[in-house]
Design a protein around this motif. Sequence first.
Motif, short mmCIF file in Angstrom:
data_model
loop_
_atom_site.label_atom_id
_atom_site.label_comp_id
_atom_site.label_asym_id
_atom_site.label_seq_id
_atom_site.Cartn_x
_atom_site.Cartn_y
_atom_site.Cartn_z
N ALA A 254 -0.10 5.79 -8.24
CA ALA A 254 0.66 6.21 -7.06
C ALA A 254 1.35 5.02 -6.39
O ALA A 254 2.43 5.17 -5.81
CB ALA A 254 -0.25 6.92 -6.06
N VAL A 255 0.74 3.84 -6.47
CA VAL A 255 1.38 2.62 -5.94
C VAL A 255 2.69 2.39 -6.67
O VAL A 255 3.73 2.10 -6.05
CB VAL A 255 0.44 1.41 -6.07
N ARG A 256 2.67 2.49 -7.99
CA ARG A 256 3.89 2.28 -8.77
C ARG A 256 4.91 3.39 -8.50
O ARG A 256 6.12 3.13 -8.42
CB ARG A 256 3.55 2.22 -10.26
N ALA A 257 4.42 4.62 -8.33
CA ALA A 257 5.33 5.72 -8.01
C ALA A 257 6.00 5.51 -6.67
O ALA A 257 7.22 5.71 -6.52
CB ALA A 257 4.57 7.04 -8.01
N ALA A 258 5.23 5.08 -5.67
CA ALA A 258 5.78 4.85 -4.34
C ALA A 258 6.86 3.78 -4.38
O ALA A 258 7.91 3.89 -3.72
CB ALA A 258 4.68 4.46 -3.37
N ALA A 259 6.63 2.72 -5.16
CA ALA A 259 7.63 1.66 -5.28
C ALA A 259 8.92 2.21 -5.91
O ALA A 259 10.03 1.82 -5.51
CB ALA A 259 7.07 0.51 -6.10
N ALA A 260 8.79 3.10 -6.86
CA ALA A 260 9.97 3.68 -7.52
C ALA A 260 10.69 4.66 -6.60
O ALA A 260 11.92 4.74 -6.59
CB ALA A 260 9.55 4.39 -8.81
N ILE A 261 9.93 5.43 -5.83
CA ILE A 261 10.50 6.43 -4.93
C ILE A 261 11.23 5.76 -3.76
O ILE A 261 12.32 6.17 -3.35
CB ILE A 261 9.41 7.37 -4.40
N GLY A 262 10.60 4.75 -3.16
CA GLY A 262 11.20 4.03 -2.05
C GLY A 262 11.24 4.78 -0.73
O GLY A 262 12.27 4.78 -0.05
N PRO A 263 10.14 5.42 -0.31
CA PRO A 263 10.14 6.11 0.99
C PRO A 263 10.02 5.12 2.13
O PRO A 263 9.60 3.97 1.94
CB PRO A 263 8.89 6.98 0.91
N ARG A 264 10.34 5.57 3.33
CA ARG A 264 10.10 4.73 4.51
C ARG A 264 8.61 4.65 4.81
O ARG A 264 8.13 3.66 5.35
CB ARG A 264 10.87 5.29 5.71
N VAL A 265 7.87 5.71 4.47
CA VAL A 265 6.41 5.70 4.60
C VAL A 265 5.84 6.67 3.58
O VAL A 265 6.45 7.69 3.25
CB VAL A 265 5.97 6.10 6.03
N ALA A 266 4.67 6.33 3.04
CA ALA A 266 3.97 7.20 2.10
C ALA A 266 2.67 7.69 2.72
O ALA A 266 2.03 6.98 3.50
CB ALA A 266 3.67 6.46 0.79
#
Length: 249
Positions: A204-216
């Motif tokens: 999920a850390v790698r997914a969040a970096a790919a997605i680029g949200p303002r907050v997860a």
Amino acid sequence: MDQGCSIFKNLVIGVAAFGVGFLGMAFGTRAAEVKDVQALVEKIHWLGHDSFRIDGKDAVVYIDPYRIKDGPPADLILITHEHSDHASPADVAKIRKADSVIVTTAAAAAKFSGDIRTVKPGDALTVRGVGLRALPAYNLTKFRSPGVPFHPKEAGHVGFLITVDGLQIYHAGDTDHIPEMAGLAPDVALLPVSGTYVMTAEEAVRAAAAIGPRVAVPMHVGEGIGSLDDAARFKAMATVPVIVLPLEK
């Protein structure tokens, strides 16, 4: 004290004062950034597992209600797929009213009646002023038996990109880190982190970096699947801001 010493002393005092002022501005900026991030999730309530309620100005939106208590009546209910911990008729009945609209996949729609809009990955629609885009949700590395994923791509399970009052929220559904996530850049990303059936915290850390949200925001923890330790581990490792929402039961 000669003039040179006086000048040196004043220079040191000036540099120190600038440093204190700069640090004050930096801390002030950081506090403002934290406040801004917190504001992004003010309308979002975590109800356990993958369940959320979004309180819009003109619409109350529920996502995958499961083992919830009674709550504000739903204008819109989003269901990501047909598994019983996501498509629960008993829980939908707790918050459904006569004119509630359900948006879900064809397989999950078979469990419900009334005003139902079926979607598949790639579909976009607007319901009750809420913008919706259905995105793929599937496993790449989580299998119930060799070669048989818990959430096959061909099953057409979905996540939702939801726009409420100008805020864009991505609910990933039950999924691994998949290519379709790249560059979505929503305001808020609700991401599963428990492993076994979905992404691990590390994935999920790698997914969040790919997605680029303002907050997860981590999800798919509790209810016997994963734990808050997974959420904490995700927050500690993530390269984007993370807020672990309080559980509202």
